[in-house]
Design a protein around this motif. Structure first.
Motif, PDB file in Angstrom:
ATOM      1  N   GLU A 270      -4.969  -6.051   6.265  1.00  0.00           N
ATOM      2  CA  GLU A 270      -5.534  -6.165   4.909  1.00  0.00           C
ATOM      3  C   GLU A 270      -6.050  -4.793   4.506  1.00  0.00           C
ATOM      4  N   VAL A 271      -5.419  -4.222   3.496  1.00  0.00           N
ATOM      5  CA  VAL A 271      -5.780  -2.875   3.040  1.00  0.00           C
ATOM      6  C   VAL A 271      -6.143  -2.958   1.557  1.00  0.00           C
ATOM      7  N   PRO A 272      -7.251  -2.380   1.142  1.00  0.00           N
ATOM      8  CA  PRO A 272      -7.672  -2.461  -0.261  1.00  0.00           C
ATOM      9  C   PRO A 272      -6.708  -1.752  -1.202  1.00  0.00           C
ATOM     10  N   ALA A 273      -6.609  -2.280  -2.412  1.00  0.00           N
ATOM     11  CA  ALA A 273      -5.729  -1.692  -3.423  1.00  0.00           C
ATOM     12  C   ALA A 273      -6.137  -0.269  -3.761  1.00  0.00           C
ATOM     13  N   GLU A 277      -2.616   1.855  -3.820  1.00  0.00           N
ATOM     14  CA  GLU A 277      -2.027   2.365  -5.064  1.00  0.00           C
ATOM     15  C   GLU A 277      -1.922   3.894  -5.093  1.00  0.00           C
ATOM     16  N   PRO A 278      -2.962   4.642  -4.710  1.00  0.00           N
ATOM     17  CA  PRO A 278      -2.787   6.104  -4.676  1.00  0.00           C
ATOM     18  C   PRO A 278      -1.729   6.550  -3.674  1.00  0.00           C
ATOM     19  N   VAL A 279      -1.642   5.880  -2.520  1.00  0.00           N
ATOM     20  CA  VAL A 279      -0.649   6.282  -1.522  1.00  0.00           C
ATOM     21  C   VAL A 279       0.768   6.009  -2.034  1.00  0.00           C
ATOM     22  N   VAL A 326      10.001   7.951   4.986  1.00  0.00           N
ATOM     23  CA  VAL A 326      10.319   6.791   4.147  1.00  0.00           C
ATOM     24  C   VAL A 326       9.793   5.513   4.786  1.00  0.00           C
ATOM     25  N   PHE A 327       9.929   5.383   6.097  1.00  0.00           N
ATOM     26  CA  PHE A 327       9.444   4.184   6.781  1.00  0.00           C
ATOM     27  C   PHE A 327       7.929   4.047   6.631  1.00  0.00           C
ATOM     28  N   CYS A 328       7.215   5.130   6.855  1.00  0.00           N
ATOM     29  CA  CYS A 328       5.749   5.086   6.749  1.00  0.00           C
ATOM     30  C   CYS A 328       5.304   4.704   5.344  1.00  0.00           C
ATOM     31  N   PHE A 329       5.932   5.307   4.343  1.00  0.00           N
ATOM     32  CA  PHE A 329       5.561   4.968   2.974  1.00  0.00           C
ATOM     33  C   PHE A 329       6.034   3.564   2.607  1.00  0.00           C
ATOM     34  N   GLY A 330       7.154   3.128   3.204  1.00  0.00           N
ATOM     35  CA  GLY A 330       7.636   1.765   2.953  1.00  0.00           C
ATOM     36  C   GLY A 330       6.629   0.722   3.402  1.00  0.00           C
ATOM     37  N   LEU A 331       5.911   1.009   4.476  1.00  0.00           N
ATOM     38  CA  LEU A 331       4.866   0.088   4.932  1.00  0.00           C
ATOM     39  C   LEU A 331       3.813  -0.103   3.844  1.00  0.00           C
ATOM     40  N   VAL A 332       3.452   0.982   3.189  1.00  0.00           N
ATOM     41  CA  VAL A 332       2.428   0.899   2.139  1.00  0.00           C
ATOM     42  C   VAL A 332       2.982   0.187   0.906  1.00  0.00           C
ATOM     43  N   HIS A 333       4.238   0.470   0.542  1.00  0.00           N
ATOM     44  CA  HIS A 333       4.834  -0.229  -0.588  1.00  0.00           C
ATOM     45  C   HIS A 333       4.871  -1.730  -0.313  1.00  0.00           C
ATOM     46  N   GLY A 334       5.096  -2.111   0.941  1.00  0.00           N
ATOM     47  CA  GLY A 334       5.109  -3.531   1.289  1.00  0.00           C
ATOM     48  C   GLY A 334       3.785  -4.202   1.004  1.00  0.00           C
ATOM     49  N   LEU A 335       2.688  -3.487   1.222  1.00  0.00           N
ATOM     50  CA  LEU A 335       1.372  -4.038   0.888  1.00  0.00           C
ATOM     51  C   LEU A 335       1.245  -4.264  -0.612  1.00  0.00           C
ATOM     52  N   GLY A 336       1.828  -3.334  -1.385  1.00  0.00           N
ATOM     53  CA  GLY A 336       1.812  -3.505  -2.840  1.00  0.00           C
ATOM     54  C   GLY A 336       2.634  -4.695  -3.270  1.00  0.00           C
ATOM     55  N   PHE A 337       3.806  -4.901  -2.634  1.00  0.00           N
ATOM     56  CA  PHE A 337       4.635  -6.065  -2.945  1.00  0.00           C
ATOM     57  C   PHE A 337       3.905  -7.354  -2.567  1.00  0.00           C
ATOM     58  N   ALA A 338       3.311  -7.394  -1.365  1.00  0.00           N
ATOM     59  CA  ALA A 338       2.661  -8.608  -0.883  1.00  0.00           C
ATOM     60  C   ALA A 338       1.483  -9.004  -1.766  1.00  0.00           C
ATOM     61  N   SER A 339       0.755  -8.006  -2.281  1.00  0.00           N
ATOM     62  CA  SER A 339      -0.398  -8.319  -3.127  1.00  0.00           C
ATOM     63  C   SER A 339       0.010  -9.030  -4.399  1.00  0.00           C
ATOM     64  N   ALA A 340       1.264  -8.848  -4.815  1.00  0.00           N
ATOM     65  CA  ALA A 340       1.742  -9.512  -6.026  1.00  0.00           C
ATOM     66  C   ALA A 340       1.799 -11.026  -5.865  1.00  0.00           C
ATOM     67  N   GLY A 403       4.773  11.256  -9.998  1.00  0.00           N
ATOM     68  CA  GLY A 403       4.026  10.763  -8.851  1.00  0.00           C
ATOM     69  C   GLY A 403       2.691  11.466  -8.679  1.00  0.00           C
ATOM     70  N   LEU A 404       2.676  12.777  -8.876  1.00  0.00           N
ATOM     71  CA  LEU A 404       1.432  13.529  -8.743  1.00  0.00           C
ATOM     72  C   LEU A 404       0.422  13.141  -9.822  1.00  0.00           C
ATOM     73  N   VAL A 405       0.923  12.948 -11.039  1.00  0.00           N
ATOM     74  CA  VAL A 405       0.031  12.534 -12.129  1.00  0.00           C
ATOM     75  C   VAL A 405      -0.599  11.186 -11.802  1.00  0.00           C
ATOM     76  N   TRP A 406       0.218  10.236 -11.354  1.00  0.00           N
ATOM     77  CA  TRP A 406      -0.305   8.912 -10.997  1.00  0.00           C
ATOM     78  C   TRP A 406      -1.289   8.995  -9.836  1.00  0.00           C
ATOM     79  N   PHE A 407      -0.981   9.859  -8.869  1.00  0.00           N
ATOM     80  CA  PHE A 407      -1.871   9.982  -7.714  1.00  0.00           C
ATOM     81  C   PHE A 407      -3.265  10.421  -8.164  1.00  0.00           C
ATOM     82  N   VAL A 408      -3.323  11.444  -8.997  1.00  0.00           N
ATOM     83  CA  VAL A 408      -4.614  11.927  -9.492  1.00  0.00           C
ATOM     84  C   VAL A 408      -5.321  10.840 -10.299  1.00  0.00           C
ATOM     85  N   GLN A 409      -4.584  10.161 -11.165  1.00  0.00           N
ATOM     86  CA  GLN A 409      -5.176   9.116 -11.985  1.00  0.00           C
ATOM     87  C   GLN A 409      -5.764   7.989 -11.125  1.00  0.00           C
ATOM     88  N   ARG A 410      -5.013   7.588 -10.100  1.00  0.00           N
ATOM     89  CA  ARG A 410      -5.456   6.462  -9.272  1.00  0.00           C
ATOM     90  C   ARG A 410      -6.611   6.840  -8.363  1.00  0.00           C
TER      91      ARG A 410
END
Length: 414
Positions: A270-273, A277-279, A326-340, A403-410
């Motif tokens: 369980e990882v907080p949004a 989202e920034p990652v 890609v694998f490491c970042f895919g793990l984080v994207h999976g958390l974003g998908f699951a939260s949906a 991506g950089l703009v979103w990272f700073v915003q988030r």
């Protein structure tokens, strides 16, 4: 016309097609997103509903609703300004007890709003809702959620129940829309479904295919509506030289986010949004920037990138490193998908099946984008290496900047 001239023409056409396709996709998504109101909640909200039938003629329903959205929606619907003032003050104070008290003090307004938009029928006859207990507040997806229990009394026994949800509709003006994730144990059937603008209700007599289609469609729409996930995929495509590379990259990404799907369903992670989202935004910039860095490092020999690599599976050392990233970042994207889908309850097997179907919808859209874009880039690279390099470099630069703009915003919460 000479063969060389024909090759040049085909290269120009391929480059133009890629540019037009990328431009059209970016314009469409930017237009859709730009037309949406800037809201504190984001563009959509998710309601969670759990329904059980302890006995004939009785449906017990637990609803979880985003707290601040519930306050403003109910206050507006009932013209209850004191609810808005008390609820907003409690939200800004971040005090869960104070938030629950604000809802309890104005329970009539809140329940009236909810029951007007969420209902249960049995055998075609409406069930009567009665509030059971007070409101409770708990965190979900990094924000406070209000829990409300309603007992629906239904007229006699029925072979099927129908559930309807129109909570937080886009017409209210606070969010674009909402979806309601429903889990149920009714009429000797257990399962889950998703309700949204196009599908506001479902019946427990719903066929297996209809339930499959609901979550498949939800997964497809989630990827199409998530510009960050699409840009991540475009970054993968731009940096892949051969079909083998994009297949390996897409497969790696799929395996990674499937892992976190399952871990989330088992309640093991369980990882907080606020972290996820920034990652995700950073992953877009890094994967796209990887291709730009390789172009910069090679400089005058950058066109060598358009040739196949050497080594196992024709991947060089940089190629294997890219897959690991890609694998490491895919793990984080999976958390974003699951939260949906709200997969945050340990051993949530009821939702696990639905989540896997949701995943299939994501993969079909992902493959469709690859099939649409990659062959054009491959043709361009084959015919005119320098044109292919410029095209992929331009795509990577645009994606990395976004991506950089979103990272700073988030990170800053803007």
């Amino acid at each position: 016309m000479s063969p060389a001239a024909r090759r040049r023409i085909r290269a120009v056409i391929a480059a133009a097609a890629v540019a037009v396709l990328f431009s059209a996709l970016s314009t469409l998504l930017s237009t859709l997103l730009g037309a949406l109101p800037a809201l504190a909640h984001g563009f959509t909200s998710t309601v969670y509903a759990s329904l059980v039938s302890p006995q004939a003629g009785h449906v017990r329903t637990e609803l979880q609703l985003e707290y601040d959205l519930l306050v403003v929606s109910a206050a507006d619907y009932e013209k209850d300004d004191p609810l808005f003032k008390a609820g907003t003050a409690a939200f800004e104070a971040g005090d869960a007890a104070q938030q629950a008290a604000a809802l309890d003090s104005h329970a009539d307004s809140v329940v009236a709003y909810v029951t007007e938009r969420f209902g249960v029928t049995a055998g075609g006859q409406a069930c009567t809702p009665v509030r059971d207990g007070g409101f409770t507040i708990g965190p979900r997806e990094g924000v406070p959620y209000a829990r409300l229990t309603l007992d629906y009394r239904c007229p006699g026994a029925a072979e099927a129940h129908e559930v309807r949800s129109a909570l937080f509709a886009g017409s209210e003006g606070y969010v674009r829309d909402s979806k309601t994730i429903v889990t149920y144990d009714l009429d000797l059937k257990t399962g889950s479904t998703a309700l949204d603008t196009q599908h506001r209700s479902f019946s427990t007599h719903q066929s297996w295919f209809e339930r499959f289609w609901e979550f498949f469609r939800l997964g497809a729409e989630h990827l199409l509506g998530g510009l960050d996930h699409i840009l991540f995929l475009l970054a993968l495509i731009a940096g892949s030289r051969r079909l083998r590379e994009i297949v390996l990259a897409a497969t790696t990404f799929t395996l990674a986010h499937s892992v976190t799907f399952v871990l989330a369903a088992l309640g093991l992670v369980e990882v907080p949004a606020s972290f996820v989202e920034p990652v995700i935004a950073l992953s877009i910039a890094v994967v796209a920037g990887w291709h730009l860095w390789r172009i910069w490092r090679r400089r005058s020999h950058a066109t060598d990138l358009e040739t196949a690599g050497h080594g196992h599976l024709s991947l060089d050392r940089a190629g294997w490193t890219r897959l690991a990233v890609v694998f490491c970042f895919g793990l984080v994207h999976g958390l974003g998908f699951a939260s949906a889908l709200g997969i945050d309850q340990a051993w949530s097997w009821t939702l696990l099946w639905s989540l896997l179907v949701f995943n299939v919808g994501i993969e079909v859209v992902q493959l469709t984008i690859i099939v649409a874009v990659f062959p054009l880039l491959a043709l361009l690279r084959h015919r005119r290496s320098i044109a292919g390099l410029w095209t992929t470099g331009a795509i990577a630069a645009g994606v990395s900047a976004m991506g950089l703009v979103w990272f700073v915003q988030r990170v800053l919460g803007l």
